[in-house]
Write an enzyme that holds these catalytic residues in place. Structure first.
Site, mmCIF file in Angstrom:
data_model
loop_
_atom_site.group_PDB
_atom_site.id
_atom_site.type_symbol
_atom_site.label_atom_id
_atom_site.label_comp_id
_atom_site.label_asym_id
_atom_site.label_seq_id
_atom_site.Cartn_x
_atom_site.Cartn_y
_atom_site.Cartn_z
ATOM 1 N N CYS A 11 0.934 -1.120 -0.041
ATOM 2 C CA CYS A 11 -0.091 -0.048 -0.030
ATOM 3 C C CYS A 11 0.805 1.227 0.093
ATOM 4 C CB CYS A 11 -1.082 0.033 1.133
ATOM 5 S SG CYS A 11 -2.571 0.923 0.745
ATOM 6 N N HIS A 46 -3.574 -5.278 0.393
ATOM 7 C CA HIS A 46 -2.989 -5.866 1.632
ATOM 8 C C HIS A 46 -3.040 -7.323 1.907
ATOM 9 C CE1 HIS A 46 -2.369 -1.864 4.057
ATOM 10 N NE2 HIS A 46 -3.335 -1.627 3.240
ATOM 11 N N GLU A 66 -1.572 -9.059 4.033
ATOM 12 C CA GLU A 66 -1.524 -9.602 5.277
ATOM 13 C C GLU A 66 -2.971 -10.099 5.774
ATOM 14 O OE1 GLU A 66 -1.174 -6.432 4.319
ATOM 15 O OE2 GLU A 66 -1.336 -4.946 5.898
HETATM 16 N N1 GLN Z 1 -1.891 6.789 2.744
HETATM 17 C C1 GLN Z 1 -2.148 5.963 1.457
HETATM 18 C C2 GLN Z 1 -3.334 6.185 0.950
HETATM 19 O O1 GLN Z 1 -4.361 6.530 1.425
HETATM 20 C C3 GLN Z 1 -1.794 4.629 1.793
HETATM 21 C C4 GLN Z 1 -2.633 3.943 2.851
HETATM 22 C C5 GLN Z 1 -2.132 2.570 3.497
HETATM 23 O O2 GLN Z 1 -1.135 2.374 3.353
HETATM 24 N N2 GLN Z 1 -3.209 1.609 3.816
HETATM 25 O O3 GLN Z 1 -3.605 5.951 -0.177
#
Ligand code: GLN
Length: 540
Positions: A377, A513, A515
């Protein structure tokens, strides 16, 4: 007819109610029951989505895009069933439901009160979460005696009367060992049960967290004072791996007593898969050290699922995975020498500007030194920014999350880069922090011949998302020309999901994600492949 097992906690918080509940769920599932896991959280936030990881630990994202308590992560890791927004309710959400009904006039002019309206709503939500499961395990957050928990405890008390014979109350307490006196103290447990009984709940089973087995005599004493039968007063000892808990609880006889008390005849249990997990944890054939470069590194709970996923990959590859937490601001201060002796680098998700330059530096270090890199992310977004700045020559490249008008907004809100008029004009000013994210499981197409395709062996995967910013397609050509490989796209082909580098042993960064879908028994291909790459580097 669903049976309900309510799990409460007493004496102190952090006794591991979530793990105990998840482990019991796992054993009951292994004995052939359909199990549903539910968490009730007494705080007033509607969900933990807006809470700081420092406060609350990780926000766990479900398939259907709910932002939930991290205990739901334990549920999915221990029990093979998928949780959803129906498996986690907070006081805030309960009140929100009731107030909405009140506004719609559904209470027909009545006075709306905690009892019966809030307690009825709690029961309705529990039933909804239970669905048609054979057994629903309902964990009540907080500690008995908290003001906030009272409506929940009253609701489950009522359920016990209404569904007589189908409800069971399990209470988790602490039996401390007092070094000076050289003995175990049962008084806190007595008090906690007294508190519970004063609101009308008689526990059926006591799980006593302790550093050593609670001796027969103490157990009898607890049984006497709490009106719980001696066989149902059990010790739950500290273990070095949470994956030992299902077997430990089974050996204490927990599932047998649960089955007896609920009048269930169940086939014998087979915990061989948990034994295999523990065996792999205890007998690694090598080790790797992975740097986790983030900003919540002082609180292990903030990266709960990630920590577990790396451990799962260790189980799959028979490696002990040492995680070195590195505050990305430390990299800003001290430089990337901090990464000198690690076997791989992981930059996890995150929000907010603090420490971002340190993460960008970590991605650069991994690229230049050919250290395996997994970006998740925000970890993907910084990899893109780094590549744009240092390889594609797009000086001043940044994400609009961190710079108002970057020269090259390579990462930006979709509304910012999709407009024809100009990239920065439509910057949405009114983003409601609770509601504008790409959340939950979404399809993702993997390009043949890529590393990511090789990792999953699939053309299409589903992974969970939680972010607001996206790779800006206006830079696609420039970055691809400079050698960045975009190797996966969202189902409709519009959003970049994975970037990787061809001239690198293992460099993968994904917008989703992984995970949240890794489990100890099945692992997750992405983490397994990452730890394999780390291992290869470790071997030299
Ligand atoms: N802050 C970034 C976004 O909102 C990444 C979010 C995250 O890593 N979950 O896109």
């Amino acid at each position: 007819m669903t049976r309900f097992i309510f799990i409460t906690g007493g004496v102190v918080s952090s006794l591991g109610k979530g793990i105990a509940a998840a482990s019991l769920g796992s054993i009951l599932q292994a004995r052939g029951l359909r199990v549903s896991m539910i968490k009730m959280d007494p705080y007033i936030n509607v969900d933990p989505g807006t809470m700081s990881p420092f406060q609350h630990g990780e926000v766990y994202v479900t398939d259907d895009g709910a932002e939930t308590d991290l205990d739901l992560g334990h549920y999915e890791r221990f029990v093979r069933s998928t949780v959803s927004r129906r498996n986690n309710y907070t006081t805030g959400r309960i009140y929100e439901n009731v107030i909405r009904k009140e506004r719609r006039g559904e209470y027909l002019g009545g006075t709306v009160q905690v009892i019966p309206h809030i307690t009825d709503e709690i029961q309705r939500c529990i039933e909804q979460g239970a669905g048609d499961a054979d057994v629903a395990l309902v964990e009540i957050g907080g500690t008995v005696g908290d003001i906030e928990s009272l409506p929940f405890l009253e609701a489950i008390r009522q359920m016990g009367t209404e569904k007589r014979g189908r409800c069971l109350y399990v209470h988790l307490t602490l039996v401390p060992f007092m070094g000076a006196a050289g003995e175990m103290k049962t008084k806190p447990t007595q008090h906690s049960v007294k508190e519970l009984r004063s609101i009308g709940i008689q526990p059926d089973i006591l799980l006593c967290r302790a550093t050593q087995p609670v001796p027969e005599e103490e157990r009898r004493k607890i049984a006497l004072f709490t009106n719980v039968e001696p066989a149902a007063v059990m010790s739950v000892l500290d273990v070095d791996s949470i994956y030992k808990v299902p077997r430990a609880l089974h050996e204490e006889g927990l599932d047998t007593i649960v089955a007896d008390k609920l009048g269930l005849e169940l086939p014998a249990v087979n915990l061989a898969d948990w034994d295999a997990v523990v065996d792999a944890v205890e007998h690694p054939e090598g080790e790797v050290t992975i740097a986790m470069v983030g900003k919540y590194v002082n609180l292990a709970d903030a990266y709960m699922s990630l920590n577990e996923s790396l451990r799962h990959a260790g189980i799959q590859t028979r490696r002990k995975v040492n995680i070195r937490y590195i505050d990305s601001e430390e990299i800003e201060r001290q430089g990337t020498e901090l990464l000198a002796d690690v076997d791989a680098i992981l930059v996890p998700g995150g929000f907010g500007e603090r420490g971002v330059e340190g993460k960008i530096a970590a991605a650069r270090y991994a690229r230049e030194n050919k250290v395996p890199y997994l970006g998740i992310c925000l970890g993907m977004q910084v990899a893109v920014i780094e590549y744009a700045r240092n390889v594609a020559g797009l000086h001043g490249a940044h994400s609009t999350e961190f710079a108002k008008h970057p020269e090259h907004p390579v990462i930006a809100l979709i509304t910012e880069w999709m407009t024809e008029e100009g990239i920065l004009e439509q910057r949405s000013q009114d983003s409601d922090l609770g509601g504008t994210m790409r959340l939950g499981s979404q399809q993702c197409r993997l390009m043949p011949g890529s590393l990511i395709h090789d990792v999953y062996h699939k053309d299409v995967i589903d992974e969970r998302h939680r972010h607001r910013y996206e790779f800006n397609n206006r830079y696609r050509e420039a970055l691809e020309k400079a050698g960045l490989r975009i190797s996966a796209w969202s189902g409709d082909g519009s959003l970049a999901e994975v970037v990787e580098l061809a001239e690198h042993p293992w460099f993968l960064a994904c917008q989703f994600h992984p995970e949240f879908t890794s489990t100890p028994r099945d692992g997750h291909p992405l983490f397994t492949s990452f730890v394999r790459a780390a291992s290869k580097r470790h071997a030299g």
